[in-house]
Design a protein around this motif. Structure first.
Motif, PDB file in Angstrom:
ATOM      1  N   VAL A  56      29.315 -23.351 -60.035  1.00  0.00           N
ATOM      2  CA  VAL A  56      29.520 -22.210 -59.150  1.00  0.00           C
ATOM      3  C   VAL A  56      29.304 -22.684 -57.713  1.00  0.00           C
ATOM      4  CG1 VAL A  56      28.659 -19.916 -58.508  1.00  0.00           C
ATOM      5  CG2 VAL A  56      28.615 -20.613 -60.884  1.00  0.00           C
ATOM      6  N   HIS A  57      30.203 -22.296 -56.819  1.00  0.00           N
ATOM      7  CA  HIS A  57      30.024 -22.660 -55.408  1.00  0.00           C
ATOM      8  C   HIS A  57      28.928 -21.783 -54.812  1.00  0.00           C
ATOM      9  CE1 HIS A  57      30.857 -24.042 -51.403  1.00  0.00           C
ATOM     10  NE2 HIS A  57      30.927 -22.778 -51.010  1.00  0.00           N
ATOM     11  N   ILE A  58      27.855 -22.418 -54.355  1.00  0.00           N
ATOM     12  CA  ILE A  58      26.777 -21.679 -53.704  1.00  0.00           C
ATOM     13  C   ILE A  58      26.437 -22.346 -52.379  1.00  0.00           C
ATOM     14  CG2 ILE A  58      25.737 -20.848 -55.848  1.00  0.00           C
ATOM     15  CD1 ILE A  58      23.514 -22.950 -55.408  1.00  0.00           C
ATOM     16  N   ASN A  59      25.891 -21.568 -51.487  1.00  0.00           N
ATOM     17  CA  ASN A  59      25.393 -22.056 -50.216  1.00  0.00           C
ATOM     18  C   ASN A  59      23.974 -22.582 -50.463  1.00  0.00           C
ATOM     19  OD1 ASN A  59      24.536 -22.450 -47.591  1.00  0.00           O
ATOM     20  ND2 ASN A  59      25.359 -20.500 -46.862  1.00  0.00           N
ATOM     21  N   PRO A  60      23.630 -23.780 -49.996  1.00  0.00           N
ATOM     22  CA  PRO A  60      22.280 -24.319 -50.231  1.00  0.00           C
ATOM     23  C   PRO A  60      21.166 -23.393 -49.738  1.00  0.00           C
ATOM     24  CG  PRO A  60      23.709 -26.047 -49.422  1.00  0.00           C
ATOM     25  CD  PRO A  60      24.492 -24.761 -49.336  1.00  0.00           C
ATOM     26  N   GLU A  61      21.443 -22.588 -48.725  1.00  0.00           N
ATOM     27  CA  GLU A  61      20.417 -21.658 -48.231  1.00  0.00           C
ATOM     28  C   GLU A  61      20.194 -20.483 -49.184  1.00  0.00           C
ATOM     29  OE1 GLU A  61      22.995 -22.570 -45.838  1.00  0.00           O
ATOM     30  OE2 GLU A  61      21.678 -24.229 -45.307  1.00  0.00           O
ATOM     31  N   ASP A  62      21.081 -20.316 -50.163  1.00  0.00           N
ATOM     32  CA  ASP A  62      20.946 -19.226 -51.126  1.00  0.00           C
ATOM     33  C   ASP A  62      20.070 -19.591 -52.317  1.00  0.00           C
ATOM     34  OD1 ASP A  62      22.519 -17.601 -49.570  1.00  0.00           O
ATOM     35  OD2 ASP A  62      24.363 -18.047 -50.664  1.00  0.00           O
ATOM     36  N   LEU A  63      19.501 -20.786 -52.296  1.00  0.00           N
ATOM     37  CA  LEU A  63      18.594 -21.213 -53.355  1.00  0.00           C
ATOM     38  C   LEU A  63      17.219 -21.464 -52.740  1.00  0.00           C
ATOM     39  CD1 LEU A  63      19.266 -23.421 -56.318  1.00  0.00           C
ATOM     40  CD2 LEU A  63      17.274 -23.923 -54.955  1.00  0.00           C
ATOM     41  N   LYS A  64      16.241 -20.745 -53.217  1.00  0.00           N
ATOM     42  CA  LYS A  64      14.877 -20.854 -52.701  1.00  0.00           C
ATOM     43  C   LYS A  64      13.949 -21.291 -53.823  1.00  0.00           C
ATOM     44  CE  LYS A  64      15.934 -18.793 -48.761  1.00  0.00           C
ATOM     45  NZ  LYS A  64      16.718 -19.580 -47.902  1.00  0.00           N
ATOM     46  N   VAL A  65      13.098 -22.268 -53.518  1.00  0.00           N
ATOM     47  CA  VAL A  65      12.097 -22.739 -54.471  1.00  0.00           C
ATOM     48  C   VAL A  65      10.734 -22.466 -53.854  1.00  0.00           C
ATOM     49  CG1 VAL A  65      11.178 -24.734 -55.698  1.00  0.00           C
ATOM     50  CG2 VAL A  65      13.635 -24.527 -55.344  1.00  0.00           C
ATOM     51  N   HIS A  66       9.889 -21.772 -54.601  1.00  0.00           N
ATOM     52  CA  HIS A  66       8.562 -21.405 -54.092  1.00  0.00           C
ATOM     53  C   HIS A  66       7.503 -21.813 -55.115  1.00  0.00           C
ATOM     54  CE1 HIS A  66       5.489 -19.163 -51.980  1.00  0.00           C
ATOM     55  NE2 HIS A  66       5.184 -18.557 -53.116  1.00  0.00           N
ATOM     56  N   PHE A  67       6.458 -22.436 -54.635  1.00  0.00           N
ATOM     57  CA  PHE A  67       5.355 -22.871 -55.495  1.00  0.00           C
ATOM     58  C   PHE A  67       4.094 -22.170 -55.026  1.00  0.00           C
ATOM     59  CE2 PHE A  67       1.833 -25.658 -56.550  1.00  0.00           C
ATOM     60  CZ  PHE A  67       2.083 -25.939 -57.873  1.00  0.00           C
ATOM     61  N   GLU A  68       3.326 -21.652 -55.984  1.00  0.00           N
ATOM     62  CA  GLU A  68       2.104 -20.937 -55.647  1.00  0.00           C
ATOM     63  C   GLU A  68       0.998 -21.299 -56.628  1.00  0.00           C
ATOM     64  OE1 GLU A  68       0.792 -16.302 -55.665  1.00  0.00           O
ATOM     65  OE2 GLU A  68       2.781 -16.773 -54.891  1.00  0.00           O
ATOM     66  N   ARG A  69      -0.188 -21.502 -56.105  1.00  0.00           N
ATOM     67  CA  ARG A  69      -1.373 -21.784 -56.930  1.00  0.00           C
ATOM     68  C   ARG A  69      -2.413 -20.704 -56.701  1.00  0.00           C
ATOM     69  NH1 ARG A  69      -1.945 -27.855 -55.809  1.00  0.00           N
ATOM     70  NH2 ARG A  69      -0.808 -28.586 -57.587  1.00  0.00           N
ATOM     71  N   GLN A  70      -2.918 -20.157 -57.796  1.00  0.00           N
ATOM     72  CA  GLN A  70      -4.000 -19.179 -57.732  1.00  0.00           C
ATOM     73  C   GLN A  70      -4.988 -19.534 -58.828  1.00  0.00           C
ATOM     74  OE1 GLN A  70      -2.169 -15.373 -58.218  1.00  0.00           O
ATOM     75  NE2 GLN A  70      -1.369 -15.327 -56.145  1.00  0.00           N
ATOM     76  N   ASP A  71      -6.131 -20.036 -58.439  1.00  0.00           N
ATOM     77  CA  ASP A  71      -7.156 -20.493 -59.379  1.00  0.00           C
ATOM     78  C   ASP A  71      -6.560 -21.527 -60.338  1.00  0.00           C
ATOM     79  OD1 ASP A  71      -9.017 -18.767 -58.173  1.00  0.00           O
ATOM     80  OD2 ASP A  71      -8.348 -17.112 -59.430  1.00  0.00           O
ATOM     81  N   GLU A  72      -6.501 -21.203 -61.615  1.00  0.00           N
ATOM     82  CA  GLU A  72      -5.983 -22.143 -62.627  1.00  0.00           C
ATOM     83  C   GLU A  72      -4.503 -21.936 -62.926  1.00  0.00           C
ATOM     84  OE1 GLU A  72      -7.722 -24.686 -64.095  1.00  0.00           O
ATOM     85  OE2 GLU A  72      -9.252 -24.164 -62.625  1.00  0.00           O
ATOM     86  N   LEU A  73      -3.862 -20.997 -62.248  1.00  0.00           N
ATOM     87  CA  LEU A  73      -2.474 -20.650 -62.524  1.00  0.00           C
ATOM     88  C   LEU A  73      -1.556 -21.267 -61.473  1.00  0.00           C
ATOM     89  CD1 LEU A  73      -0.503 -18.920 -64.223  1.00  0.00           C
ATOM     90  CD2 LEU A  73      -0.895 -17.092 -62.578  1.00  0.00           C
ATOM     91  N   GLU A  74      -0.500 -21.923 -61.935  1.00  0.00           N
ATOM     92  CA  GLU A  74       0.512 -22.476 -61.050  1.00  0.00           C
ATOM     93  C   GLU A  74       1.861 -21.843 -61.390  1.00  0.00           C
ATOM     94  OE1 GLU A  74       0.251 -26.658 -61.758  1.00  0.00           O
ATOM     95  OE2 GLU A  74      -1.381 -26.887 -60.341  1.00  0.00           O
ATOM     96  N   VAL A  75       2.564 -21.377 -60.371  1.00  0.00           N
ATOM     97  CA  VAL A  75       3.837 -20.702 -60.579  1.00  0.00           C
ATOM     98  C   VAL A  75       4.907 -21.393 -59.739  1.00  0.00           C
ATOM     99  CG1 VAL A  75       5.097 -18.534 -60.327  1.00  0.00           C
ATOM    100  CG2 VAL A  75       2.690 -18.497 -60.987  1.00  0.00           C
ATOM    101  N   LEU A  76       5.985 -21.776 -60.385  1.00  0.00           N
ATOM    102  CA  LEU A  76       7.152 -22.316 -59.699  1.00  0.00           C
ATOM    103  C   LEU A  76       8.253 -21.280 -59.838  1.00  0.00           C
ATOM    104  CD1 LEU A  76       8.532 -24.698 -58.245  1.00  0.00           C
ATOM    105  CD2 LEU A  76       9.268 -25.470 -60.497  1.00  0.00           C
ATOM    106  N   GLN A  77       8.667 -20.722 -58.709  1.00  0.00           N
ATOM    107  CA  GLN A  77       9.678 -19.667 -58.720  1.00  0.00           C
ATOM    108  C   GLN A  77      10.949 -20.202 -58.088  1.00  0.00           C
ATOM    109  OE1 GLN A  77       8.610 -16.308 -56.317  1.00  0.00           O
ATOM    110  NE2 GLN A  77      10.178 -15.011 -57.180  1.00  0.00           N
TER     111      GLN A  77
END
Length: 88
Positions: A56-77
């Motif tokens: 699929v043709h997408i604009n690179p700015e339309d893909l966001k990667v976010h990483f968050e750490r809270q205590d023992e929990l790690e989330v990659l969104q």
């Protein structure tokens, strides 16, 4: 698993390979450091754009990667905004 596939190996689907790679990266980051943002995120974002762009043709700015750490929990969104023409 058959004996033949054990010796010759099985071809893995690209999604399974990508999942394994991501698990390895996350395990490496968990064991190696405690900084706020992992240094692999820009490379991961670029690779995701390259793979998705094959289908699929997408604009690179339309893909966001976010990483968050809270205590023992790690989330990659990962948020991918697809163009209207790509939606079914």
């Amino acid at each position: 698993m058959s004996l033949l596939s054990f010796f010759l190996g099985e071809k893995k689907k690209s999604a399974a390979v990508a999942k394994e790679r991501l698990q390895i990266i996350l395990a490496h980051e968990r064991s190696g450091r405690n900084a706020g943002q992992p240094d692999y995120l820009p490379a991961l974002q670029n690779e995701l754009v390259a793979v998705i762009s094959k289908y699929v043709h997408i604009n690179p700015e339309d893909l966001k990667v976010h990483f968050e750490r809270q205590d023992e929990l790690e989330v990659l969104q990962v948020k991918i905004e697809l163009p209207e023409t790509a939606r079914g």
